[in-house]
Write a protein that holds these residues in place. Structure first.
Motif, PDB file in Angstrom:
ATOM      1  N   VAL A 605       0.841  -1.199  -0.017  1.00 13.36           N
ATOM      2  CA  VAL A 605      -0.028  -0.088  -0.093  1.00 13.36           C
ATOM      3  C   VAL A 605       1.056   1.209   0.164  1.00 13.36           C
ATOM      4  O   VAL A 605       1.858   1.490   0.893  1.00 13.36           O
ATOM      5  N   MET A 611      -7.143   3.396   0.621  1.00 15.02           N
ATOM      6  CA  MET A 611      -7.605   2.241  -0.168  1.00 15.02           C
ATOM      7  C   MET A 611      -9.155   2.180  -0.020  1.00 15.02           C
ATOM      8  O   MET A 611      -9.825   2.489   0.832  1.00 15.02           O
ATOM      9  N   ARG A 615     -10.566  -3.325  -1.163  1.00 16.59           N
ATOM     10  CA  ARG A 615      -9.040  -3.585  -1.396  1.00 16.59           C
ATOM     11  C   ARG A 615      -8.092  -3.582  -0.247  1.00 16.59           C
ATOM     12  O   ARG A 615      -8.360  -2.482   0.243  1.00 16.59           O
ATOM     13  N   ASN A 617      -4.656  -4.143  -0.681  1.00 17.77           N
ATOM     14  CA  ASN A 617      -3.386  -3.538  -1.207  1.00 17.77           C
ATOM     15  C   ASN A 617      -3.289  -3.645  -2.797  1.00 17.77           C
ATOM     16  O   ASN A 617      -4.296  -3.870  -3.643  1.00 17.77           O
ATOM     17  N   PHE A 618      -2.440  -3.009  -3.418  1.00 17.48           N
ATOM     18  CA  PHE A 618      -2.033  -3.242  -4.707  1.00 17.48           C
ATOM     19  C   PHE A 618      -1.102  -4.301  -5.109  1.00 17.48           C
ATOM     20  O   PHE A 618      -0.260  -4.815  -4.199  1.00 17.48           O
ATOM     21  N   TYR A 665       1.685   5.950  -9.392  1.00 13.75           N
ATOM     22  CA  TYR A 665       1.241   6.099  -7.980  1.00 13.75           C
ATOM     23  C   TYR A 665       1.560   7.488  -7.553  1.00 13.75           C
ATOM     24  O   TYR A 665       0.612   8.020  -6.802  1.00 13.75           O
ATOM     25  N   ASN A 680      -0.008  -4.649   3.502  1.00  7.90           N
ATOM     26  CA  ASN A 680      -1.368  -3.681   3.905  1.00  7.90           C
ATOM     27  C   ASN A 680      -0.794  -2.537   4.621  1.00  7.90           C
ATOM     28  O   ASN A 680       0.253  -2.308   4.883  1.00  7.90           O
ATOM     29  N   SER A 681      -1.950  -1.848   5.004  1.00 10.86           N
ATOM     30  CA  SER A 681      -1.656  -0.498   5.139  1.00 10.86           C
ATOM     31  C   SER A 681      -0.941  -0.598   6.755  1.00 10.86           C
ATOM     32  O   SER A 681      -0.497   0.738   7.404  1.00 10.86           O
TER      33      SER A 681
END
Lengths: 896, 110
Positions: A605, A611, A615, A617-618, A665, A680-681
């Motif tokens: 992330v 987000m 979702r 994550n990317f 991004y 993840n964040s």
């Protein structure tokens, strides 16, 4: 004993047909004589009696023919006759026959070879009993429709689903260091970890020994047992049956051989044939990701899960059941399983989802079918013109009492013989093409694992060949046969030229011309497009230097290094290499660019991003490298810095992204100094310290997001060493070997070669094979189309010699005539071009959407192809028209 | 010649030929005339149907053929009923009676 009597008459009809026929002739004649006598007795005059008797009899030959048709074995007899006759008339026109056969052979051969690709990639069933019950269970995410499961997830699925007779799991085939004894340097073989129920659920009985017992897959690390693949067993143990019970070493650990898989089961993979099957419980010996615990971590997803559907279960229920289970995972482990679904795929769905190469196969098949269609129109055109020439012969036959059906059968027999010969030659060509593919094995797969081109001329492909031959026989033969037997007898026998220029007939032949032009145009468009597409990619280049590089791979797990030892080894190796004379610079990387192996994926992330709720994550692709990487491969750092020796395991975590990633991004902003969080964040923050130029990573296609991480902070076991040399890279070979030996003499160097050579094989020669294939099809198509087009147009014009004679006699000058016939050719080719352009354009769109994404219409291709087709058609019309104009009207009028 | 050109039912021709040959050996024309006679001129067998039927029945083994002299000293092919043919005639006769009875009943029913 009626059967005996029948058999006797059958044999008599077969072997003494002459005597039987003479007997019949006498009988019918005596019948006629008696009839005449009867009439005369009734008072008729001799001549009248004769006439009346003949009318009553209805024709001696017709009666005889009817008797012949009712005889035992009449069908076979007439078939043999048809066959003999067909062979005779084909031999009379040997040149034409050869052309037709070659034409069909090319079409059928191309189609069968390309179909064998699609068959191998999509349709060929798993080599197990009841293969259609075997389905794939896969995870789904935002970015992918087919994802692996982790070991924990697999256990949950196995234990909580009711639709299956068994759920199995297997990891990807991986390089395993194999040695028969302890003190021998290991060699690389292809090993696959499978669940304990793998063979049982698939219904595969080992040819020797046994499969895994359920308890052998319970305790991690306890049961070191292995089942051998059939090819491996044959090569390594010369098919020795006493191999069961022997101990071999895999990645340094002793394993007991418990069985050998049967020949019928080369594995479930399309390309690979595993040498060794090991239970999942031995994962510690083979695990790829050092940072994760295979048995515990729910996000260590390495397993491909398949299951055998129960006989009474339905696919939709199975899907619902698994989807529900996936919802449960998401609820119970929100951090690890956010927005992950699950799906059940049939074999067809699996094969078309996991790999996109089949699309090339489909395009090839479409093109090959176009070649076959061109071939068929050619043959139909030729047979049609031949049938017309034979119209008088056919009219005579009809008048003499031959049935129309019988004649159609005769003509169809001819085209069936043509198609059979064409089919046989086509199978030979198909074999040739497939052999040619196999000869490119090592180019297509530059890897030490046991993989091979799976295309083969099997039962299914042969069946297709037979089907295509019969189909083309009917396509080519039926229309001419129907047309030539539907003649007006009186007219046909009276006039020299049977042809009544009815609209319908001309229309048929004109259609053939139009179809020829359209098909060949489509073929050429496609081959031009593909060739130019690849060329375009090669011209654009990859974005890094490829010359003066030597590469070699290491996998210290093969000699049981642990993680610390492994990293120590790489550190030492890099240092030694930098000191070696002739080495300009050194790089270590997990994967080389444009290589065979897939890059790892990375989920993250970007810090500060909110987000979307669905979702976590990317995703991006990534590589693990050392400090020397960018300099060695000549990849410019656009902003920030490359990795430094100070980026150690204890230092703050850093990453370098490519320009595409940065722009993606942080459009307009500067990526350097920003952070991404892993997974993840709430994950570990990693600082972006540099932006590297975007290069080509795995394919020549569009640019992708890419992240680099330093080896020191993300330890990997298997790495590739790349050395930049000042001179010939092969001169570094011995120094590298010496350096490695000085660190550890047991460690094998894998896959050592000059990078440029590898790159050529991998990225250039592979596509070149495709271009060769498409180019060949285009050339064959064009050649056939030109030959056919010329033949059709020239024939059409030469049929009009008579008419041209009349026109000239009535005062037309040659320019009028030329304008007339050439104008017609022009219109036909024009219509064909129009259709061909539409079809070519549609195919181009299809190919763009499937393969290239380069977009745009290839104008150059059309500028070359269209005028050349016009030229051919004009020439074909001009030559006979010119000849027709030159001859004197009196001669033309007599011309038959 | 103006008999009704009644087309022969499938299988009827065989029966009529067998029946004609019951009276003794005959050549093709004889059979043809005999059929005409015993059916009261309703059926005329054309050579185009007669000869194929004769040859087929010979191959079935119901009749046998031989060359002989005709009444006018002309060589002609004669046919004669075999044992199997006799059996076939009986079977066919039974079958035909059954069929004609059934059809008759069907047509009388209202």
């Amino acid at each position: 004993m009626p059967l005996l009597v029948k058999a006797r008459s059958f044999l008599r009809n077969l072997f003494f047909i002459r005597r039987v026929d003479a007997d019949l002739d006498r009988e019918v004649h005596s019948h006629l004589e008696m009839l005449i006598e009867e009439k005369m007795r009734a008072g008729m005059a001799a001549a009248e009696a004769r006439r009346a008797a003949r009318i009553e009899l209805g024709g001696v030959e017709q009666v005889k023919e009817q008797v012949r048709d009712s005889r035992t074995g009449a069908f076979l007899d007439s078939l043999v006759q048809d066959f003999r006759f067909a062979i005779r008339s084909l031999r009379r026109t040997a040149g034409l026959t050869a052309f037709v056969v070659i034409t069909l052979a090319l079409g059928i051969g191309m189609t069968s070879a390309t179909f064998s690709m699609v068959d191998a990639l999509i349709f060929r069933p798993y080599p197990v009993p009841h293969p259609s019950n075997v389905v794939s269970l896969a995870g789904t995410t935002h970015d992918s429709k087919i994802e692996d499961f982790s070991y924990r997830e697999y256990l949950d699925i196995r234990d909580n689903t009711k639709s299956y007779d068994g759920v199995i799991a297997c990891a990807d085939m991986q390089a395993v260091g194999y040695s028969a004894e302890a003190d021998v340097t290991p060699r690389i073989k292809g090993g696959m970890m499978v669940s304990g129920n793998f063979f049982r659920v698939l219904g595969v009985e080992p040819r020797l020994g046994r499969g895994f017992r359920p308890d052998e897959d319970q305790v991690p690390g306890r049961d070191a047992v292995v089942v051998l693949g059939p090819d491996f067993w044959r090569h390594e143990f010369a098919g020795d049956a006493s191999v069961v019970g022997k101990t071999i070493r895999l990645n340094g650990t002793p394993f007991t051989v418990i069985g050998v898989a049967p020949d019928e089961f080369p594995g479930l993979l399309v390309f690979g044939h595993p040498d060794l099957y090991m239970p999942l419980a031995m994962a510690r010996v083979f695990s790829t990701d050092i940072g994760k615990n295979f048995f515990e971590d729910r996000d260590d997803r390495e397993l491909n899960v398949k299951a055998r559907l129960k006989a009474d279960a339905n696919l939709q229920d199975a899907r619902n059941e698994l989807a529900l289970l996936a919802k449960g995972f998401e609820r119970d482990y929100p951090n690890l399983t956010r927005s992950r679904g699950a799906a059940v795929y049939t074999q067809f769905q699996t094969r078309t989802t996991e790999d996109q190469n089949w699309k090339f196969g489909v395009v090839f098949v479409i093109l090959a079918l176009a070649v076959l269609l061109v071939a068929c129109t050619n043959v139909a055109g030729l047979l049609l013109s031949r049938a017309r020439e034979r119209a008088r012969e056919i009219a005579v036959r009809l008048a003499l009492g031959a049935g129309r059906l019988r004649l159609i059968r005769l003509l169809l027999t001819e085209s069936l013989i043509l198609a059979t010969l064409g089919g046989l030659a086509g199978i030979a060509i198909g074999y040739g093409v497939i052999e040619w593919f196999h000869s490119k094995d090592t180019i297509i797969f530059a890897t030490e694992l046991p993989v091979a081109v799976p295309f083969q001329m099997d039962k299914r492909v042969l069946l297709l060949c037979v089907g295509l031959s019969v189909l083309s026989a009917f396509l080519c033969g039926l229309a001419p046969a129907l047309q030539s037997t539907r003649v007006d007898l009186v007219n046909a026998l009276k006039s020299a030229d049977v042809e009544v220029p009815g609209r319908k007939r001309l229309w048929g032949r004109n259609m053939l011309v139009v179809a020829q032009v359209a098909m060949s145009l489509m073929l050429l468009t496609a081959s031009f497009l593909m060739a130019r597409g690849f060329q375009h990619d090669l011209m654009v280049g990859t974005g890094f230097t490829k010359d003066h590089l030597l590469m070699t791979s290491f996998d210290p797990r093969l000699i049981q290094y642990n993680a610390t030892q492994t990293q120590q080894f790489y550190k030492l190796l890099a240092e030694r290499m930098r000191e070696t004379p002739g080495v300009q610079s050194e790089a270590l990387t997990q994967n080389i660019p444009m290589g065979t192996d897939d890059f790892d994926g990375l989920t993250f992330v970007p810090d500060g991003f909110t987000m979307p709720p669905d979702r976590a994550n990317f995703a991006s692709t990534m590589d693990t490298i050392d400090e020397g990487y960018f300099a060695t491969l000549g990849i410019p750092i656009l902003r920030g810095r490359a990795f430094l020796t100070t980026d150690t395991a204890d230092a703050p975590r850093v990453a370098i992204v490519n320009a595409h990633f940065a722009k993606h991004y942080w459009p307009g902003g500067d990526a350097v100094g920003k952070h991404i969080r892993l997974d993840n964040s709430a994950g570990v923050p990693v600082e972006i310290v540099g932006v590297a130029q975007t290069i080509k990573y795995q394919t020549m296609s569009d640019p992708i997001d890419f992240v680099y991480m330093p080896l020191a902070q993300r330890p990997v076991a298997r790495m590739v060493l790349i050395l930049r040399s000042s001179g010939d890279p092969l001169q570094l070979l011995q120094p590298v070997k010496d350096a490695v030996r000085s660190v550890d003499p047991n460690l094998p160097l894998l896959h050592t070669q000059v990078y440029e050579e590898y790159y050529l094989n991998q990225a250039v020669r592979g596509p070149e094979i495709a271009i060769d294939l498409v180019g060949t099809m285009g050339a064959v198509g064009l050649f056939l189309a030109i030959a056919g087009l010329y033949g059709l147009v020239a024939y059409n014009v030469s049929r009009r010699t008579h008419e041209i004679g009349i026109r000239m006699a009535l005062g037309a000058v040659s320019s009028d005539v030329l304008r007339l016939v050439m104008g017609k050719g022009f219109v036909l080719v024009g219509i064909g071009t129009g259709m061909g352009l539409v079809m070519g354009f549609a195919l181009e769109q299809l190919m763009n959407s499937m393969l290239f994404n380069s977009g745009g219409v290839d104008v150059v291709a059309y500028l070359i192809v269209v005028p050349s087709l016009f030229l051919v058609a004009m020439l074909a019309a001009y030559v006979p028209a010119r000849r027709a104009c030159r001859i004197a009207p009196t001669q033309a009028l007599r011309y038959e | 010649m103006s008999p009704e050109q009644t087309s022969l039912l499938q299988g009827t021709l065989d029966l009529l030929i067998l029946k004609s040959l019951r009276a003794g050996e005959m050549h093709g024309l004889g059979i043809s005339r005999r059929v005409e006679q015993i059916t009261g001129g309703t059926f005329v067998v054309k050579p185009g149907s007669l000869f194929p039927a004769l040859h087929r029945m010979e191959e079935e083994g119901w009749i046998t053929a031989f060359w002989g002299e005709s009444e006018n000293n002309r060589r002609a092919k004669y046919y004669r009923l075999s044992k199997a043919g006799l059996k076939q005639l009986e079977a066919e006769t039974k079958r035909w009676s059954r069929i004609s009875l059934a059809i008759g009943q069907a047509l009388e029913a209202s």
